[in-house]
Scaffold this active site. Structure first.
Site, short mmCIF file in Angstrom:
data_model
loop_
_atom_site.label_atom_id
_atom_site.label_comp_id
_atom_site.label_asym_id
_atom_site.label_seq_id
_atom_site.Cartn_x
_atom_site.Cartn_y
_atom_site.Cartn_z
N CYS A 1 53.01 35.39 36.75
CA CYS A 1 52.18 34.55 36.03
C CYS A 1 52.95 33.47 35.42
O CYS A 1 53.96 33.88 34.66
CB CYS A 1 51.31 35.56 35.17
SG CYS A 1 50.03 34.46 34.32
N CYS B 1 51.02 35.50 27.70
CA CYS B 1 50.28 36.62 27.09
C CYS B 1 51.35 37.72 26.76
O CYS B 1 51.61 38.38 27.54
CB CYS B 1 49.26 37.09 28.02
SG CYS B 1 47.96 35.75 28.52
N CYS C 1 51.12 41.43 28.09
CA CYS C 1 51.05 41.43 29.58
C CYS C 1 52.33 41.74 30.36
O CYS C 1 53.31 40.79 30.44
CB CYS C 1 50.38 40.23 30.08
SG CYS C 1 49.80 40.34 31.81
N CYS D 1 36.54 46.02 40.80
CA CYS D 1 37.15 44.81 39.90
C CYS D 1 38.16 44.18 40.46
O CYS D 1 39.29 44.94 40.69
CB CYS D 1 37.58 45.21 38.63
SG CYS D 1 36.31 46.05 37.66
N CYS E 1 33.19 42.63 40.80
CA CYS E 1 33.37 41.80 39.41
C CYS E 1 34.72 41.16 39.78
O CYS E 1 35.75 41.72 40.34
CB CYS E 1 33.51 42.85 38.21
SG CYS E 1 33.98 41.91 36.97
N CYS F 1 31.47 40.14 31.84
CA CYS F 1 32.13 41.05 31.27
C CYS F 1 33.21 40.56 30.38
O CYS F 1 34.02 39.86 30.62
CB CYS F 1 32.64 41.89 32.48
SG CYS F 1 33.77 43.30 31.91
N ARG G 1 33.20 50.15 27.93
CA ARG G 1 34.04 50.70 28.97
C ARG G 1 35.38 50.85 28.15
O ARG G 1 35.99 50.13 27.78
CB ARG G 1 34.09 49.78 30.30
CG ARG G 1 35.25 50.40 31.48
CD ARG G 1 35.34 49.39 32.41
NE ARG G 1 34.14 48.85 32.83
CZ ARG G 1 33.82 47.44 33.21
NH1 ARG G 1 34.85 46.61 33.19
NH2 ARG G 1 32.74 46.88 33.50
S1 SF4 Z 1 46.96 38.28 30.94
FE1 SF4 Z 1 48.92 38.42 32.23
S2 SF4 Z 1 48.37 37.61 34.38
FE2 SF4 Z 1 46.49 37.02 32.91
S3 SF4 Z 1 46.98 34.87 32.26
FE3 SF4 Z 1 47.95 36.40 30.62
S4 SF4 Z 1 50.24 36.50 31.17
FE4 SF4 Z 1 48.96 35.95 33.26
#
Ligand code: SF4
Length: 413
Positions: free
Chosen positions: A65, A69, A72, A109, A142, A202, A272
């Site tokens: 990605c 974040c 993550c 999901c 979802c 959600c 959840r």
């Molecule tokens: S949560 Fe993870 S996969 Fe989703 S946008 Fe952020 S870095 Fe990317």
């Protein structure tokens, strides 16, 4: 306790508690914990009985990605040794989904890493949704694909999607500490787009990222104002190779208080328990079923959950029952009000992303930017009260997913 009697009365009437009452739940002592669970459990039973809805995650596209974040394992520059693969084909996704449905799940999901889908990605996911729906009668689908552009929610709805997940993850004021490549406002916008398109919204949070009690209450009140039908509560899984790998801030008792607070603020919404259930609640998982009415079956996006069979046994042993496809999850007043329907009385008014701390989305939780405040605030860990930082690291409970979607091995369901 007057506090708990007041909160039960308000929950049964779908009336919004005050912020002070919500904060007081988080501040209760261990001596009071069972009373807190019993009180929130009354509200849970009023709106959802003893039913537990099972949801099943299919990671359509893992890792790689461009967003940052912090929670993550799929983020830009992640050193986590997770599975990385590009889009599953519709039949591959349907096969994975079928395993979850055979295990008792009623919602699938479909999650993909990334900032948000291109129009071509929406076409791909639309094909996948149609394939899954053709092959599995009655399944709820979802989608959780990150930030949406204009018109994409409508296209997903037309393809048969029932819901869209995009988590707020944390409070607006701390969002920039967690992610700099998109904003809290971007996330709110996507939840509103899903809502406007007639998708069941959600949206949830990730706890354990160094936030204060005030931050937790802020994000839950923001969620209530957005009025989602379901609120996934993720507990950060501090995956090695991510910036939050050392954030072991949660105890089982704190997780229970957080879930109780969410239930009191959003009494008639599907709450959840998402990523981090096994890692942070540990042997207290059955108690949490008195607060939440929904869990994920089996594995998460990039980490393993307990065996699906163990999930089912836990539900039965705790005196709950798995919700069937013929049963309606939400209370009647929310269903008749249409999608959304209202998180309680409306007194004031996502990507999900990807969290393995949580999905709702994707493990840790989020997807979004908020750069402006990042330089002005102390690092997240520095803002955590000492009392909250009492838990020990349980890296022994964190295992990267090596089976199911993206592998040749059978899924855990
Ligand atoms: S949560 Fe993870 S996969 Fe989703 S946008 Fe952020 S870095 Fe990317």
């Amino acid at each position: 306790m007057d506090l708990l009697n007041t909160l039960v009365d308000k929950g049964l009437r779908r009336e919004l508690p005050t912020r002070e009452e919500a904060l007081a739940v988080l501040a209760t002592s261990d001596d009071e914990l069972l009373d807190v669970v019993a009180a929130a459990g009354k509200v849970r039973r009023q709106w959802f009985g003893r039913r537990v809805k099972l949801n099943y995650l299919v990671n359509l596209k893992s890792g790689l990605c461009p967003e940052d974040c912090s929670y993550c394992s799929q983020r830009l520059g992640s050193k986590a040794g997770i599975l990385k693969y590009t889009w599953l084909k519709p039949d591959q996704a349907s096969e994975a989904a079928a395993a979850g449905l055979a295990g008792g799940a009623k919602r699938v999901c479909l999650v993909a890493s990334g900032r948000g889908p291109t129009d071509r990605d929406v076409d791909r996911v639309s094909d996948t949704i149609k394939t899954i729906k053709d092959q599995n009668e009655g399944v709820e689908v979802c989608a959780c694909l990150g930030l949406l552009s204009d018109g994409q929610a409508e296209r997903l709805r037309e393809a048969g999607a029932d819901a869209y997940n995009h988590n707020l993850n944390t409070s607006e004021s701390t969002y920039g500490d967690i992610t700099t490549t998109h904003t809290y406002a971007d996330r709110v916008d996507t939840v509103q787009k899903a809502h406007a398109a007639g998708l069941s919204a959600c949206s949830g949070l990730i706890a354990g990222m160094g936030e204060s009690d005030e931050d937790l209450v802020d994000v839950v009140y923001s969620l209530r104002a957005l009025d989602p039908d379901s609120v996934p509560v993720n507990f950060l899984i501090p995956v090695e190779g991510t910036p939050l790998a050392k954030e072991w801030n949660l105890t089982p008792q704190r997780c229970l208080r957080i879930l109780a607070m969410v239930r009191f603020v959003c009494p008639d919404v599907e709450v959840r328990i998402a990523g981090g259930r096994e890692v942070h609640l540990r042997t207290m998982q059955p108690l949490a079923l008195h607060l939440a009415n929904s869990i994920f079956l089996g594995d998460y996006l990039t980490t393993e959950g307990q065996a699906g069979k163990a999930d089912l046994e836990m539900i039965a042993d705790a005196g709950f029952e798995v919700e069937g496809t013929g049963q309606v999850t939400l209370p009647e007043h929310r269903v008749t009000a249409g999608t959304g329907g209202g998180c309680g009385s409306h007194a004031e008014a996502g990507c999900g992303s990807h969290a393995d701390a949580g999905y709702g989305s994707h493990e840790g939780g989020g997807c979004g930017p908020c750069g402006s405040a990042a330089d002005e605030q102390a690092p997240a860990a520095a803002r955590v009260p000492e009392v909250v930082r009492a838990s020990e690291a349980r890296t022994d409970l964190v295992a990267v997913r090596r089976r199911g979607a993206g592998t040749d091995l059978a899924p855990n369901a």
